[in-house]
Design a protein around this motif. Structure first.
Motif, mmCIF file in Angstrom:
data_model
loop_
_atom_site.group_PDB
_atom_site.id
_atom_site.type_symbol
_atom_site.label_atom_id
_atom_site.label_comp_id
_atom_site.label_asym_id
_atom_site.label_seq_id
_atom_site.Cartn_x
_atom_site.Cartn_y
_atom_site.Cartn_z
ATOM 1 N N VAL A 112 -0.633 3.626 4.429
ATOM 2 C CA VAL A 112 -0.665 2.173 4.595
ATOM 3 C C VAL A 112 0.133 1.765 5.839
ATOM 4 O O VAL A 112 -0.269 0.864 6.577
ATOM 5 N N GLN A 113 1.239 2.448 6.088
ATOM 6 C CA GLN A 113 2.061 2.102 7.252
ATOM 7 C C GLN A 113 1.775 3.010 8.452
ATOM 8 O O GLN A 113 1.856 2.590 9.598
ATOM 9 N N GLU B 185 3.800 9.578 1.247
ATOM 10 C CA GLU B 185 3.615 9.115 2.623
ATOM 11 C C GLU B 185 3.954 10.310 3.534
ATOM 12 O O GLU B 185 5.048 10.860 3.395
ATOM 13 N N ASN C 206 -3.507 1.500 -3.109
ATOM 14 C CA ASN C 206 -2.841 2.541 -3.893
ATOM 15 C C ASN C 206 -3.206 2.464 -5.371
ATOM 16 O O ASN C 206 -3.336 3.496 -6.042
ATOM 17 N N SER D 238 -4.995 -5.270 0.249
ATOM 18 C CA SER D 238 -3.583 -4.989 0.537
ATOM 19 C C SER D 238 -3.317 -3.500 0.362
ATOM 20 O O SER D 238 -4.164 -2.759 -0.172
ATOM 21 N N GLY D 239 -2.132 -3.101 0.780
ATOM 22 C CA GLY D 239 -1.735 -1.709 0.614
ATOM 23 C C GLY D 239 -1.562 -1.352 -0.851
ATOM 24 O O GLY D 239 -1.996 -0.281 -1.308
ATOM 25 N N ALA D 240 -0.913 -2.241 -1.596
ATOM 26 C CA ALA D 240 -0.699 -1.970 -3.019
ATOM 27 C C ALA D 240 -2.042 -1.827 -3.738
ATOM 28 O O ALA D 240 -2.219 -0.928 -4.574
ATOM 29 N N PHE E 16 7.682 4.295 -0.776
ATOM 30 C CA PHE E 16 7.308 2.906 -1.033
ATOM 31 C C PHE E 16 5.797 2.833 -1.121
ATOM 32 O O PHE E 16 5.098 3.196 -0.185
ATOM 33 N N HIS E 17 5.296 2.368 -2.260
ATOM 34 C CA HIS E 17 3.849 2.336 -2.453
ATOM 35 C C HIS E 17 3.322 0.956 -2.832
ATOM 36 O O HIS E 17 2.116 0.800 -3.023
ATOM 37 N N GLY E 18 4.205 -0.035 -2.973
ATOM 38 C CA GLY E 18 3.726 -1.382 -3.276
ATOM 39 C C GLY E 18 4.507 -2.021 -4.410
ATOM 40 O O GLY E 18 5.453 -1.446 -4.943
ATOM 41 N N LYS F 51 -2.001 -2.054 6.375
ATOM 42 C CA LYS F 51 -1.315 -2.894 7.368
ATOM 43 C C LYS F 51 -2.065 -3.105 8.693
ATOM 44 O O LYS F 51 -2.517 -4.202 8.978
ATOM 45 N N ASP G 244 -0.509 8.207 1.220
ATOM 46 C CA ASP G 244 -0.363 6.775 1.444
ATOM 47 C C ASP G 244 -0.120 6.568 2.934
ATOM 48 O O ASP G 244 0.981 6.810 3.430
HETATM 49 C C1 LIG Z 1 3.624 -1.880 3.014
HETATM 50 C C2 LIG Z 1 3.322 -0.640 2.247
HETATM 51 C C3 LIG Z 1 2.653 -0.674 1.011
HETATM 52 C C4 LIG Z 1 2.307 -1.965 0.323
HETATM 53 O O1 LIG Z 1 1.379 -2.698 1.042
HETATM 54 P P1 LIG Z 1 1.159 -4.263 0.659
HETATM 55 O O2 LIG Z 1 0.050 -4.676 1.575
HETATM 56 O O3 LIG Z 1 2.445 -4.951 0.909
HETATM 57 O O4 LIG Z 1 0.770 -4.298 -0.765
HETATM 58 C C5 LIG Z 1 2.328 0.526 0.419
HETATM 59 N N1 LIG Z 1 2.651 1.704 0.985
HETATM 60 C C6 LIG Z 1 3.291 1.774 2.160
HETATM 61 C C7 LIG Z 1 3.585 3.107 2.748
HETATM 62 C C8 LIG Z 1 3.659 0.612 2.837
HETATM 63 O O5 LIG Z 1 4.326 0.684 3.981
#
Ligand SMILES: *Cc1c(COP(=O)(O)O)cnc(C)c1O
Length: 394
Positions: A221-222, A186, A109, A104-106, A134-136, A248, A219
């Protein structure tokens, strides 16, 4: 099972920690999803930015089918081909780093934060993160998430985190001490409302970290895996991180996260310091390899840039017509419409009219169309939004 029956199951047996729309989704195909009542929905926020090359991309489905027939999972006591291949593909598309895989993203991180502490000296334990980030949702990544609304009821959080306003270089300088292990940001805040970092800001982060022996963590993730028209958003700014996270879009719909680090930083993650049971399983890595190959073969980075620009131009035109839209911002296919009123009702009405979009921070409509989207689908989406906004004025 009918829609009512399914919702009833959720009411009885699934914990109610999500606000759900009253639809049961039974099928996804490209830019569309289908609900149990036979409605087709144009999906401009597929799987919360997970299904970034469209629902059930045929190449990803095929790769999963093939891999599932050979090996689903093998623990990290052993080597397996898909994990190695994926790490290579990522390294070649980023800064030549090495990857750790998680789910997962969290979790990506978490790994980044742990690595930053492991790699820097013991007196360095602080992390600087930006307001609106937003990091999780795990305790460390929740603490890194500098938004008080997410912290309510969960105090005390982890010590050692310092928050600074996003895009403010002076505040960043003022927050820096030799106790800082890393700055985590981010390049484009997603959940925070599509807030784009300035090049000067990311440069200042790089400079201050270099001067103070701290690490830069992006980060992604998105933003990662092509969403912005480059493999990673940092590549728009020309500033490299030491550590980068992604999740993601990476698996094309299956759960995978990755933390990539420069080789000399990665060397600090030795056996015993970090692990996760499911990380890098053959199945999800095979899916992620297929995602990267599909993006390349179908020239989806180019499409994200071209269609992203087309969508932004069209949305700018929509702004001329609807005073409720303050402005449009975004990079590639990561687009936000800043409204001057709340947007939740607009999201609901769009869905009733066959269009899925998202609203974040109360007043930002978020569109993250799949990278396979074409102009006519953008036109359809904007027509529906246009009608909904027009109705709302009556
Ligand atoms: C969605 C998101 C996360 C968390 O990812 P999860 O898979 O929900 O744990 C972390 N950082 C960013 C920038 C995100 O958009």
């Amino acid at each position: 099972m009918t829609t009512e029956e399914t919702i009833d199951l959720f009411d009885k047996y699934v914990i109610g920690n999500y606000t759900r729309l009253p639809r049961v989704i039974v099928k996804g195909e490209g830019c569309y999803m289908f609900d149990a009542d036979g409605n087709r929905i144009l999906d401009m926020f597929p799987g919360w930015a997970v299904s970034a090359i469209g629902h059930c991309h045929p190449k990803v489905v095929e790769a999963i089918r093939t891999q599932a027939g050979e090996l689903l999972h093998i623990d990290n006591t052993f080597y397996s081909g898909p994990q190695g291949r994926l790490a290579k593909l990522l390294s070649e598309r980023a800064f030549g780093g090495k990857s750790f895989f998680c789910n997962s993203g969290a979790a990506a991180n978490e790994a980044a934060l742990k690595l930053a502490r492991l790699h820097t000296s013991q007196q360095k334990y602080k992390f600087i993160t930006a307001e609106g980030s937003f990091h999780g949702r795990t305790f460390a990544t929740l603490t890194a998430t500098a938004q008080p609304k997410h912290h309510e009821g969960l105090l005390p959080l982890l010590p050692g985190f310092v928050y600074v306003p996003f895009n403010n270089i002076q505040a960043l300088e003022a927050a820096f001490t030799d106790e800082v292990a890393a700055v985590m940001v981010e390049p484009i805040q997603g959940e925070g409302g599509i807030n784009i970092a300035t090049k000067e800001y990311l440069q200042a982060i790089r400079r201050l970290c270099d001067e103070n022996g701290a690490l830069v963590i992006f980060d992604e993730v998105q933003t990662g895996i092509g969403r912005t028209g480059k493999w990673f958003a940092y590549q728009h700014f020309g500033i490299e991180p030491d550590i980068m996270t992604m999740a993601k879009a990476l698996g094309g719909g299956v759960a995978i996260g990755a933390m990539m680090a420069k080789e000399e930083v990665a060397a600090s993650l030795v056996p015993g310091k970090h692990a996760t049971t499911f990380g890098g399983s053959a199945l999800v890595c095979a899916a992620a390899v297929a995602v990267i190959e599909a993006i390349e073969e179908e020239k989806l980075l180019e499409n994200a840039i071209n269609i992203g620009q087309y969508a932004k131009d069209k949305l700018d035109q929509l702004k001329q017509k609807h005073s409720i839209i303050d402005h449009v911002r975004g990079v590639g296919l990561m687009i936000g419409l800043q409204l001057n009123t709340p947007g939740a009702e607009i999201v609901d009405k769009c869905l009733q009219n066959g269009l899925r979009i998202n609203c974040t921070q109360g007043t930002v409509l978020r569109l993250m169309p799949p990278m396979i989207v074409n102009k006519s689908q953008i036109d359809q989406a904007i027509d529906i939004l246009d009608n909904v906004l027009t109705e709302g004025q009556k």
